[in-house]
Motif scaffolding. Structure first.
Motif, PDB file in Angstrom:
ATOM      1  N   GLY A  71     -14.954  34.664   4.179  1.00 48.09           N
ATOM      2  CA  GLY A  71     -14.118  35.332   5.168  1.00 48.09           C
ATOM      3  C   GLY A  71     -14.864  36.205   6.140  1.00 48.09           C
ATOM      4  N   GLY A  72     -16.213  36.298   6.030  1.00 51.48           N
ATOM      5  CA  GLY A  72     -16.974  37.082   6.991  1.00 51.48           C
ATOM      6  C   GLY A  72     -16.951  38.570   6.673  1.00 51.48           C
ATOM      7  N   PRO A  73     -17.287  39.402   7.635  1.00 56.73           N
ATOM      8  CA  PRO A  73     -17.315  40.855   7.390  1.00 56.73           C
ATOM      9  C   PRO A  73     -15.912  41.395   7.129  1.00 56.73           C
ATOM     10  N   ARG A  74     -15.852  42.409   6.290  1.00 52.31           N
ATOM     11  CA  ARG A  74     -14.561  42.980   5.895  1.00 52.31           C
ATOM     12  C   ARG A  74     -14.176  44.104   6.849  1.00 52.31           C
ATOM     13  N   PRO A  75     -13.002  44.089   7.402  1.00 57.26           N
ATOM     14  CA  PRO A  75     -12.631  45.122   8.388  1.00 57.26           C
ATOM     15  C   PRO A  75     -12.547  46.518   7.790  1.00 57.26           C
ATOM     16  N   GLY A  76     -12.317  46.641   6.508  1.00 57.67           N
ATOM     17  CA  GLY A  76     -12.184  47.960   5.918  1.00 57.67           C
ATOM     18  C   GLY A  76     -13.451  48.500   5.295  1.00 57.67           C
ATOM     19  N   ALA A  77     -14.598  47.846   5.519  1.00 54.98           N
ATOM     20  CA  ALA A  77     -15.849  48.282   4.888  1.00 54.98           C
ATOM     21  C   ALA A  77     -16.396  49.520   5.587  1.00 54.98           C
ATOM     22  N   TRP A  78     -17.060  50.342   4.804  1.00 52.36           N
ATOM     23  CA  TRP A  78     -17.749  51.523   5.337  1.00 52.36           C
ATOM     24  C   TRP A  78     -19.134  51.103   5.797  1.00 52.36           C
ATOM     25  N   CYS A  79     -19.624  51.625   6.880  1.00 54.69           N
ATOM     26  CA  CYS A  79     -20.900  51.218   7.492  1.00 54.69           C
ATOM     27  C   CYS A  79     -22.040  51.288   6.468  1.00 54.69           C
ATOM     28  N   GLY A  80     -22.725  50.148   6.222  1.00 56.81           N
ATOM     29  CA  GLY A  80     -23.840  50.133   5.292  1.00 56.81           C
ATOM     30  C   GLY A  80     -25.022  50.934   5.768  1.00 56.81           C
ATOM     31  N   CYS A  81     -25.200  51.023   7.081  1.00 57.95           N
ATOM     32  CA  CYS A  81     -26.296  51.831   7.613  1.00 57.95           C
ATOM     33  C   CYS A  81     -26.043  53.311   7.356  1.00 57.95           C
ATOM     34  N   ARG A  82     -24.793  53.738   7.535  1.00 57.15           N
ATOM     35  CA  ARG A  82     -24.450  55.135   7.270  1.00 57.15           C
ATOM     36  C   ARG A  82     -24.655  55.472   5.801  1.00 57.15           C
ATOM     37  N   ALA A  83     -24.385  54.495   4.916  1.00 65.76           N
ATOM     38  CA  ALA A  83     -24.589  54.729   3.488  1.00 65.76           C
ATOM     39  C   ALA A  83     -26.055  54.983   3.175  1.00 65.76           C
ATOM     40  N   ALA A  84     -26.949  54.467   4.028  1.00 63.44           N
ATOM     41  CA  ALA A  84     -28.389  54.695   3.864  1.00 63.44           C
ATOM     42  C   ALA A  84     -28.872  55.845   4.733  1.00 63.44           C
ATOM     43  N   ASP A  85     -28.009  56.786   5.082  1.00 59.46           N
ATOM     44  CA  ASP A  85     -28.330  57.934   5.939  1.00 59.46           C
ATOM     45  C   ASP A  85     -28.812  57.494   7.319  1.00 59.46           C
ATOM     46  N   CYS A  86     -28.352  56.341   7.760  1.00 60.97           N
ATOM     47  CA  CYS A  86     -28.720  55.805   9.085  1.00 60.97           C
ATOM     48  C   CYS A  86     -30.243  55.757   9.257  1.00 60.97           C
ATOM     49  N   ALA A  87     -30.940  55.405   8.169  1.00 61.71           N
ATOM     50  CA  ALA A  87     -32.398  55.331   8.220  1.00 61.71           C
ATOM     51  C   ALA A  87     -32.901  54.068   8.894  1.00 61.71           C
ATOM     52  N   TRP A  88     -32.009  53.135   9.222  1.00 62.67           N
ATOM     53  CA  TRP A  88     -32.439  51.883   9.822  1.00 62.67           C
ATOM     54  C   TRP A  88     -32.628  51.992  11.321  1.00 62.67           C
ATOM     55  N   HIS A  89     -32.238  53.089  11.922  1.00 63.14           N
ATOM     56  CA  HIS A  89     -32.369  53.223  13.376  1.00 63.14           C
ATOM     57  C   HIS A  89     -32.598  54.681  13.720  1.00 63.14           C
ATOM     58  N   THR A  90     -32.954  54.922  14.955  1.00 70.21           N
ATOM     59  CA  THR A  90     -33.139  56.290  15.421  1.00 70.21           C
ATOM     60  C   THR A  90     -31.794  56.892  15.760  1.00 70.21           C
ATOM     61  N   PRO A  91     -31.611  58.185  15.539  1.00 71.66           N
ATOM     62  CA  PRO A  91     -30.313  58.790  15.839  1.00 71.66           C
ATOM     63  C   PRO A  91     -30.052  58.875  17.336  1.00 71.66           C
ATOM     64  N   ASP A  92     -28.813  59.036  17.660  1.00 69.60           N
ATOM     65  CA  ASP A  92     -28.401  59.183  19.058  1.00 69.60           C
ATOM     66  C   ASP A  92     -29.072  60.411  19.652  1.00 69.60           C
ATOM     67  N   PRO A  93     -29.735  60.314  20.832  1.00 67.99           N
ATOM     68  CA  PRO A  93     -30.394  61.485  21.416  1.00 67.99           C
ATOM     69  C   PRO A  93     -29.440  62.649  21.630  1.00 67.99           C
ATOM     70  N   ASP A  94     -28.150  62.377  21.865  1.00 69.64           N
ATOM     71  CA  ASP A  94     -27.215  63.478  22.083  1.00 69.64           C
ATOM     72  C   ASP A  94     -27.021  64.321  20.837  1.00 69.64           C
ATOM     73  N   THR A  95     -27.279  63.764  19.655  1.00 70.68           N
ATOM     74  CA  THR A  95     -27.057  64.500  18.414  1.00 70.68           C
ATOM     75  C   THR A  95     -28.325  65.158  17.903  1.00 70.68           C
ATOM     76  N   LEU A  96     -29.480  64.925  18.568  1.00 73.41           N
ATOM     77  CA  LEU A  96     -30.730  65.504  18.092  1.00 73.41           C
ATOM     78  C   LEU A  96     -30.744  67.009  18.349  1.00 73.41           C
ATOM     79  N   PRO A  97     -31.302  67.808  17.435  1.00 78.64           N
ATOM     80  CA  PRO A  97     -31.466  69.230  17.712  1.00 78.64           C
ATOM     81  C   PRO A  97     -32.499  69.437  18.805  1.00 78.64           C
ATOM     82  N   LYS A  98     -32.382  70.536  19.513  1.00 79.17           N
ATOM     83  CA  LYS A  98     -33.294  70.767  20.627  1.00 79.17           C
ATOM     84  C   LYS A  98     -34.722  70.987  20.136  1.00 79.17           C
ATOM     85  N   ARG A  99     -34.903  71.525  18.957  1.00 73.41           N
ATOM     86  CA  ARG A  99     -36.229  71.720  18.401  1.00 73.41           C
ATOM     87  C   ARG A  99     -36.463  70.636  17.365  1.00 73.41           C
TER      88      ARG A  99
END
Length: 555
Positions: A71-99
């Motif tokens: 049936g493919g991806p499940r619409p109610g699944a929680w993001c697997g990347c978020r479950a890994a603390d979003c370690a698979w990508h760089t965070p959004d620059p808008d959310t980065l601390p200034k320091r």
């Protein structure tokens, strides 16, 4: 949005399949191990990396077929990347601390969003593949990630009729599919990283093809945008991105230029070891400065690796052409193909020292036979020999020397000396040197290839055509071996600081008085082995002839 902060307990965690290739066994064998994070998938052993990558792609395609059938991806699944603390990508620059503190942002600081998608990631080195159910925003932010399918939105609750049996009416067009949604067949694969990747993530990704791409957000930039006039050049080196704000600016430009230079070198049709050594030296200096500027220990480690690589490359160049990589090297230095590398020549000198200390008799004829037999039996204590070998080394004394070695217990033969001298190349005689057998403390550390090269080197020196033509004796042949082993790349005898070879050391090896060295050195000059020889001030000064330079020892 399929994933929102504060509602993660209402969703199941997105599924993740990780397929890896890792080295297995001895590095020289090239064997790899294919493993999958799913417990039901057994590890596989493949003979080489190419076969491993082919098997890995096939394994990933098998999982994708099962996912599609389920049936493919499940619409109610929680993001697997978020479950890994979003370690698979760089965070959004808008959310980065200034320091920048170097710490990973918390899960709450990373904004997930969009529908749940089925994404496939393949690293550029071809060692890792990952299938995951993630949100569209994380899939777009992950480089080298391909979106294969998008889950349909979860069904909305339908209001109950006011009265039993009352039918609900609906205006035409009031219920529409979300923009960009596709049928269960899937969506076209889309890379969030638009740069080409040398590793195709999945061979069967076309099975997910549909009429249009999945509605995922564009990949966000990895560095803040700069205003016109402030744009700075960026680049990569050693799989590291050079920071756009790295100071000093000269260091940033040097790292970028080095990365371009290494990529240009990889496109060359023929290797240039001198150029590669210079690039590695520049890299070592630049990474050391980068480490000092940022305090990053891994950069300092990379600088040491580059420095070691530069030295290794210089040695390879010196072994190939017979002269060192240096800005001050003379253009008239001879460029020759050496029979021995620098390390092999060092092992050859070790064998000469061993023979001098362990020959059962000090006579030159015995020492020459011990040297050549030692080189044939250096690893296992056994070797093969023919009568032609012995008569070539010692034309008149072969029988007497063998009998003396047997009487001293240094050599063992399966038959008589006469039978050994009559043996032919098609039926050589096997001999044993008891002191070199594995049960004894072994004096040598080189392998079989080095043993063969050193044995061939000694055979060429002793059996030199002009030396044989002059009918020079065992003492002169030992001197020829000793001078060849102790020669600089330019052909001069001895180390540069000594300016020659000590007569006492030569005499001890060749079994003759020091005052006789000049006489035998003159014989080597007549045989065109040395171009000159002088024994002033207790040293033998001279130059190896051009024809003998391939046998030089590269001091």
């Amino acid at each position: 949005m399929a994933v929102e902060a504060g509602t993660q307990e209402e969703h199941v965690t997105g599924r993740v399949w990780t397929v890896r290739l890792d080295p297995y066994g001895r590095p020289s064998a090239g064997t790899v191990r294919l493993s999958c994070s799913r417990p039901a998938c057994a590890d596989q052993r493949l003979p080489n990396t190419a076969a491993g990558r082919k098997a890995a792609v096939g394994h990933v395609n098998t999982h994708l077929a099962h996912i599609r059938a389920g049936g493919g991806p499940r619409p109610g699944a929680w993001c697997g990347c978020r479950a890994a603390d979003c370690a698979w990508h760089t965070p959004d620059p808008d959310t980065l601390p200034k320091r920048r503190t170097g710490a990973r942002p918390s899960a709450g600081a990373v904004r997930c969003g969009g529908p749940v998608v089925l994404a496939v990631y393949a690293d550029r080195a071809g060692r890792l593949w990952r299938i995951a159910e993630t949100c569209a925003r994380c899939a777009a932010a992950t480089p080298d990630c391909r979106v294969l399918d998008t889950a349909p939105p979860p069904p909305r609750p339908t209001p109950a009729p006011a009265e039993a049996g009352q039918e609900t009416t609906q205006k035409p067009g009031a219920e529409r599919k979300p923009a960009g949604s596709t049928a269960r067949g899937g969506a076209a694969a889309v890379f969030s990283d638009h740069s080409p990747s040398p590793v195709s993530p999945v061979a069967d990704a076309s099975s997910y093809a549909a009429t249009g791409p999945a509605p995922v957000p564009r990949a966000r930039a990895t560095s803040p945008a700069t205003t016109p006039g402030q744009a700075k050049r960026w680049g990569k080196i050693a799989q590291r991105t050079v920071p756009y704000d790295l100071q000093p600016d000269a260091l940033r430009l040097e790292l970028i230029e080095l990365g371009d230079a290494f990529r240009a070198y990889q496109q060359r049709a023929e290797p240039d070891l001198a150029l590669l050594a210079q690039l590695q030296e520049r890299k070592a200096r630049a990474f050391a400065l980068w480490a000092n500027a940022t305090g990053n220990g891994s950069l300092r480690h990379e600088a040491k690796r580059a420095e070691s690589a530069a030295q290794t490359t210089r040695d390879m160049h010196s072994n190939r052409v017979g002269r060192p990589v240096s800005d001050t090297m003379s253009e008239d230095e001879p460029v020759v193909e050496r029979l021995l590398t620098r390390n092999q020549a060092a092992h050859a000198r070790t064998v000469l020292d061993y023979v001098q200390a362990h020959a059962p008799h000090p006579d030159a004829e015995v020492r020459l036979a011990v040297l050549l037999l030692t080189l044939r039996a250096a690893r296992t204590g056994t070797g093969n020999i023919t009568g032609q070998d012995l008569t070539g080394w010692l034309p008149d004394d072969a029988e007497q020397v063998l009998e003396r070695l047997i009487a001293a217990g240094w050599l063992r033969l399966p038959g008589t000396v006469t039978e050994t001298l009559a043996s032919q190349p098609e039926d050589p005689t096997a001999f044993t040197v008891p002191t070199l057998q594995p049960a004894q403390p072994h004096p040598f550390t080189f392998g079989k290839t080095t043993r063969s090269r050193i044995s061939g080197w000694a055979q060429k020196a002793v059996g030199d055509r002009k030396i044989r033509k002059k009918k020079l004796g065992a003492t002169t042949r030992l001197l020829a071996l000793y001078t060849a082993a102790h020669t600089r790349p330019d052909g001069r005898l001895g180390h540069a600081e000594d300016g020659g070879l000590h007569l006492n050391k030569i005499a001890a090896f060749c079994a003759l008085p020091p005052e006789k060295v000049a006489e035998h050195a003159a014989l080597l000059v007549t045989a065109d082995w040395l171009t000159e020889a002088d024994t002033a001030q207790g040293m033998l000064h001279g130059q190896l002839a051009e024809r003998a330079l391939p046998l030089g020892g590269l001091l």
